[in-house]
Design a protein around this motif. Structure first.
Motif, mmCIF file in Angstrom:
data_model
loop_
_atom_site.group_PDB
_atom_site.id
_atom_site.type_symbol
_atom_site.label_atom_id
_atom_site.label_comp_id
_atom_site.label_asym_id
_atom_site.label_seq_id
_atom_site.Cartn_x
_atom_site.Cartn_y
_atom_site.Cartn_z
ATOM 1 N N TYR A 35 0.841 -1.194 0.000
ATOM 2 C CA TYR A 35 0.000 0.000 0.000
ATOM 3 C C TYR A 35 0.877 1.246 0.000
ATOM 4 O O TYR A 35 2.002 1.232 0.505
ATOM 5 C CB TYR A 35 -0.891 0.047 1.250
ATOM 6 N N GLN A 37 0.675 5.460 1.081
ATOM 7 C CA GLN A 37 -0.078 6.484 1.793
ATOM 8 C C GLN A 37 0.633 7.814 1.643
ATOM 9 O O GLN A 37 1.751 7.984 2.155
ATOM 10 C CB GLN A 37 -0.244 6.138 3.274
ATOM 11 N N GLY A 40 -1.239 12.341 5.222
ATOM 12 C CA GLY A 40 -2.582 12.792 5.580
ATOM 13 C C GLY A 40 -3.692 12.253 4.692
ATOM 14 O O GLY A 40 -4.831 12.721 4.783
ATOM 15 N N ARG A 41 -3.360 11.280 3.882
ATOM 16 C CA ARG A 41 -4.354 10.757 2.941
ATOM 17 C C ARG A 41 -4.661 9.287 3.222
ATOM 18 O O ARG A 41 -4.159 8.708 4.183
ATOM 19 C CB ARG A 41 -3.838 10.907 1.496
ATOM 20 N N GLY A 42 -5.486 8.712 2.377
ATOM 21 C CA GLY A 42 -5.871 7.318 2.551
ATOM 22 C C GLY A 42 -4.823 6.343 2.058
ATOM 23 O O GLY A 42 -3.787 6.730 1.517
ATOM 24 N N LEU A 43 -5.099 5.074 2.255
ATOM 25 C CA LEU A 43 -4.198 3.994 1.841
ATOM 26 C C LEU A 43 -4.600 3.531 0.446
ATOM 27 O O LEU A 43 -5.735 3.114 0.234
ATOM 28 C CB LEU A 43 -4.284 2.837 2.830
ATOM 29 N N HIS A 45 -4.154 0.889 -2.511
ATOM 30 C CA HIS A 45 -3.662 -0.452 -2.779
ATOM 31 C C HIS A 45 -2.827 -0.445 -4.053
ATOM 32 O O HIS A 45 -3.258 0.082 -5.087
ATOM 33 C CB HIS A 45 -4.835 -1.416 -2.931
ATOM 34 N N PHE A 103 -0.379 -3.239 10.133
ATOM 35 C CA PHE A 103 0.536 -2.329 9.446
ATOM 36 C C PHE A 103 1.752 -2.035 10.318
ATOM 37 O O PHE A 103 1.652 -1.881 11.536
ATOM 38 C CB PHE A 103 -0.170 -1.014 9.111
ATOM 39 N N GLY A 104 2.903 -1.943 9.652
ATOM 40 C CA GLY A 104 4.123 -1.518 10.326
ATOM 41 C C GLY A 104 4.309 -0.024 10.170
ATOM 42 O O GLY A 104 3.368 0.706 9.850
ATOM 43 N N GLN A 105 5.554 0.404 10.383
ATOM 44 C CA GLN A 105 5.855 1.837 10.278
ATOM 45 C C GLN A 105 6.013 2.291 8.842
ATOM 46 O O GLN A 105 5.920 3.481 8.542
ATOM 47 C CB GLN A 105 7.146 2.158 11.050
ATOM 48 N N LYS B 42 1.058 4.240 13.715
ATOM 49 C CA LYS B 42 0.728 3.202 12.732
ATOM 50 C C LYS B 42 -0.781 3.150 12.485
ATOM 51 O O LYS B 42 -1.583 3.556 13.336
ATOM 52 C CB LYS B 42 1.156 1.838 13.263
ATOM 53 N N VAL B 43 -1.140 2.580 11.369
ATOM 54 C CA VAL B 43 -2.533 2.276 11.081
ATOM 55 C C VAL B 43 -2.926 1.067 11.936
ATOM 56 O O VAL B 43 -2.225 0.047 11.929
ATOM 57 C CB VAL B 43 -2.723 1.955 9.589
ATOM 58 N N MET B 89 -7.375 9.680 12.354
ATOM 59 C CA MET B 89 -7.968 9.465 11.028
ATOM 60 C C MET B 89 -8.591 8.073 11.065
ATOM 61 O O MET B 89 -7.937 7.110 11.462
ATOM 62 C CB MET B 89 -6.877 9.535 9.961
ATOM 63 N N PHE B 91 -10.285 5.067 8.906
ATOM 64 C CA PHE B 91 -10.382 4.545 7.551
ATOM 65 C C PHE B 91 -11.393 3.414 7.496
ATOM 66 O O PHE B 91 -11.357 2.486 8.295
ATOM 67 C CB PHE B 91 -9.034 3.979 7.085
ATOM 68 N N PHE B 103 -9.185 0.707 0.673
ATOM 69 C CA PHE B 103 -9.432 1.685 1.725
ATOM 70 C C PHE B 103 -10.014 2.977 1.162
ATOM 71 O O PHE B 103 -9.750 3.347 0.020
ATOM 72 C CB PHE B 103 -8.118 2.037 2.447
ATOM 73 N N GLY B 104 -10.789 3.647 2.007
ATOM 74 C CA GLY B 104 -11.267 4.980 1.669
ATOM 75 C C GLY B 104 -10.231 6.029 1.999
ATOM 76 O O GLY B 104 -9.139 5.720 2.511
ATOM 77 N N GLU B 105 -10.587 7.287 1.730
ATOM 78 C CA GLU B 105 -9.657 8.405 1.970
ATOM 79 C C GLU B 105 -9.583 8.799 3.436
ATOM 80 O O GLU B 105 -8.726 9.571 3.822
ATOM 81 C CB GLU B 105 -10.090 9.622 1.146
ATOM 82 N N GLY B 106 -10.488 8.306 4.232
ATOM 83 C CA GLY B 106 -10.425 8.573 5.669
ATOM 84 C C GLY B 106 -11.307 9.714 6.122
ATOM 85 O O GLY B 106 -11.659 10.601 5.333
#
Lengths: 113, 112
Positions: A35, A37, A40-43, A45, A103-105, B42-43, B89, B91, B103-106
């Motif tokens: 993924y 990112q 400040g936005r979404g993930l 794929h 998820f990791g860092q 982290k997420v 945030m 998601f 995933f969505g944008e959050g």
């Protein structure tokens, strides 16, 4: 569920160069997803690679998987400023059904113009 | 390409207030998720939902949280009485028959 460990933590390259990010995990998997990112936005794929696949391509992205070494890599060729983002690898042992992704860092990639 | 949509994109709420975050998963998807990401961290997985019930939840997902799929298209996360530490945030994500999770944008929640 298991977490992928991305390496390096941060990578800074010049625009046009190739970027390689690595991922390691601990136990056997069914698939591994990458993924992206943006800050400040979404993930987003990028690619899913299955345990019986060794390599997969999507545009400028190339993902490899070595299940014997429990590792994967993501190569971005001809990098662009827009590739600046954090990248995450997420392994999963689930064959079918709901998956709890851990998820990791991530690797923080910076493309310098 | 189909996408997961989330509303609102930003919300500021007073501590103790109830918040509902909304998501429209990809049509025909079967599995639905909520994750959250505290700024700089982290997420984190919150909950997965399948066949109109929770299939797994994390320790974070305590009694203050609930999820619902009220009408077959929307998927909501409710936080009953928000705390400062709920600022994050959030998601939404969905998955079809395959393994790929989108995933969505959050929704960025700030509790003051």
């Amino acid at each position: 569920s298991q977490q992928g460990e991305e390496d390096p933590q941060a990578l800074s390259i010049q625009e046009g160069e190739n970027a390689t990010m690595n991922c390691s995990y601990k136990t056997s998997i069914n698939n591994l997803q990458w993924y992206r990112q943006n800050s400040g936005r979404g993930l987003v794929h990028l690619i899913l690679i299955r345990s019986n696949e060794r390599e997969k391509h999507s545009g400028r992205l190339r993902v490899t998987l070595d299940t014997s070494k429990k590792s994967s890599s993501l190569l971005i060729t001809a990098s662009r400023a827009a590739d600046t983002a954090s990248y995450f690898c997420v392994p999963s042992s689930i064959i079918q059904g709901a998956q709890k992704l851990v998820f990791g860092q991530g690797t923080r990639l910076t493309i310098n113009p | 390409e189909p996408e997961v949509t989330q509303t609102p994109s930003h919300q500021v709420t007073q501590m103790g207030q109830e918040v509902i975050l909304r998501c429209v998963p990809i049509s025909n998807h079967l599995y639905f998720y909520w994750y959250r990401q505290i700024l700089g961290q982290k997420v984190e997985f919150l909950v997965s939902f399948y066949n109109n019930e929770i299939s797994e939840k994390s320790e974070i997902f305590d009694d203050q949280f609930s999820v619902e799929r009220p009408d077959g298209s929307n998927f909501t996360l409710k936080i009953r009485s928000t705390k400062l530490e709920d600022s994050a945030m959030y998601f939404c994500a969905s998955q079809g028959l395959g393994n790929t999770i989108y995933f969505g944008e959050g929704s960025w929640l700030t509790v003051v």
